[in-house]
Design an enzyme around this catalytic site. Structure first.
Site, mmCIF file in Angstrom:
data_model
loop_
_atom_site.group_PDB
_atom_site.id
_atom_site.type_symbol
_atom_site.label_atom_id
_atom_site.label_comp_id
_atom_site.label_asym_id
_atom_site.label_seq_id
_atom_site.Cartn_x
_atom_site.Cartn_y
_atom_site.Cartn_z
ATOM 1 N N TYR A 282 0.872 -1.184 0.000
ATOM 2 C CA TYR A 282 0.000 0.000 0.000
ATOM 3 C C TYR A 282 0.909 1.234 0.000
ATOM 4 O O TYR A 282 0.849 2.093 0.873
ATOM 5 C CB TYR A 282 -0.983 -0.001 1.170
ATOM 6 N N GLN B 255 11.971 1.102 15.242
ATOM 7 C CA GLN B 255 12.205 -0.037 14.336
ATOM 8 C C GLN B 255 13.618 0.055 13.744
ATOM 9 O O GLN B 255 14.343 -0.951 13.679
ATOM 10 C CB GLN B 255 11.163 -0.033 13.228
ATOM 11 N N GLN C 138 12.980 6.804 8.830
ATOM 12 C CA GLN C 138 13.060 7.432 10.160
ATOM 13 C C GLN C 138 11.675 7.511 10.811
ATOM 14 O O GLN C 138 11.557 7.574 12.032
ATOM 15 C CB GLN C 138 13.673 8.838 10.005
ATOM 16 N N HIS D 158 7.581 5.241 1.149
ATOM 17 C CA HIS D 158 8.206 4.006 0.662
ATOM 18 C C HIS D 158 9.034 4.293 -0.593
ATOM 19 O O HIS D 158 10.142 3.789 -0.758
ATOM 20 C CB HIS D 158 7.135 2.982 0.263
ATOM 21 N N VAL E 127 8.911 11.263 5.120
ATOM 22 C CA VAL E 127 8.216 12.031 4.083
ATOM 23 C C VAL E 127 6.827 12.392 4.627
ATOM 24 O O VAL E 127 6.131 11.539 5.176
ATOM 25 C CB VAL E 127 8.106 11.220 2.778
#
Ligand code: AMP
Length: 279
Positions: free
Chosen positions: A29, A150, A145, A34, A173
């Site tokens: 998605y 994670q 980031q 990404h 972003v």
């Protein structure tokens, strides 16, 4: 762009790639966050590989695994346009075959913040990323980031388990109003979407006040909490001013810190963060 399902096919296709290989793991998605990872990998590596896998092991039974948004045809078109060479789209049975019983558990750095609110989450993340590193053997792996803890957990795991991979962390972003891009933003209705920039507003107000001279960790936490609590649709899970490496909560004056928070808006859980001071 090659699209592959089985692990055998992936191993063969990987062996044919020129190095260095950059890996971009995702749950699909896809949005511009990404794609910024894929573009950075494209600019830095001879070959770019991505995975699309909604990892059941990182969702607790009460979370949104079944509802998690998916659109594979659109994702593949976006990855192809970003110049990705190889995409792995395994099924849960391929990643976790019957009888699977080996897990990767990162300890201290996975405990606070997201770890405290999502039991088992980072065990699922570390395990799947270790499996992705084994399957793809990338020289570099790209993470956002946006998911700061994670990133810390994966860095720790790669170091502790001697994966010969460079972990590259890319900036968050954001939408024009500051909301960090997330696949889960699709859950928000119009009113909730209008409320959602409150996370970035709280973080950037704290950063501004810090720049103006307020250094007290508790003062910054209180300020962020107050801004979240003033938004009627937002429910605060935590606000944090933590050491950017250990993720332990800080007290007293801070020169370098990770500001982070988790907030629910309706049934949607949003996270965001900003780093204060030099990296
Ligand atoms: P996900 O599909 O949510 O598991 O995210 C896959 C990768 O994209 C992770 O490394 C995320 O940190 C990264 N990512 C997600 N959202 C953003 C964003 N808004 N900006 C930069 N990276 C992101």
């Amino acid at each position: 762009m090659k699209v592959i399902t089985t692990l055998d096919d992936l191993r063969h296709a990987r062996a044919a790639l020129l190095g260095p290989v950059g890996l971009v793991p995702t749950m699909g998605y896809l949005h511009d966050g990404h794609l910024s990872l894929a573009r950075r990998a494209r600019a830095e590596c001879a070959s770019v590989a991505a995975s699309i896998f909604v990892n059941p092991a990182q969702f607790s039974p009460s979370e949104d695994l079944v509802a998690y948004p998916r659109d594979l045809p659109r994702d593949l078109a976006l990855l192809e346009a970003a110049g990705v060479d190889l995409v792995w789209t395994p099924t849960p049975e391929i990643v976790y075959p019957a009888g699977f019983q080996t897990w990767v558990t990162v300890e201290e750095v996975a405990r606070p913040l997201e770890g405290a609110h999502r039991p088992g989450h980072f065990r699922g993340v570390a395990t799947v990323v270790a499996k992705l590193f084994n399957a793809f053997q990338p020289q570099r792996a790209y993470f956002g980031q946006k998911d700061a803890q994670q990133a810390a957990v994966i860095r720790q795991m790669a170091r502790d388990l001697d994966f010969p991979v460079e972990i590259v962390i890319c900036p968050t972003v954001r939408e024009h109003d500051g909301l960090a891009m997330s696949s889960r933003n699709a859950y928000l209705n119009t009113g909730q979407r209008a409320a959602a920039p409150v996370l970035f507003r709280a973080l950037s107000t704290a950063a501004m006040v810090w720049t103006a001279g307020e250094r007290d960790a508790e003062g910054l936490r209180l300020l962020m909490a107050e801004i979240i609590d003033a938004e009627p649709l937002a429910r605060r899970q935590y606000v944090s001013v933590a050491d950017p490496v250990t993720l332990q909560e800080m007290e007293g004056p801070v020169a370098h810190a990770l500001l982070s928070m988790a907030v629910t808006i309706g049934r949607t859980r949003l996270i965001d963060n900003l780093v204060l001071g030099d990296d």
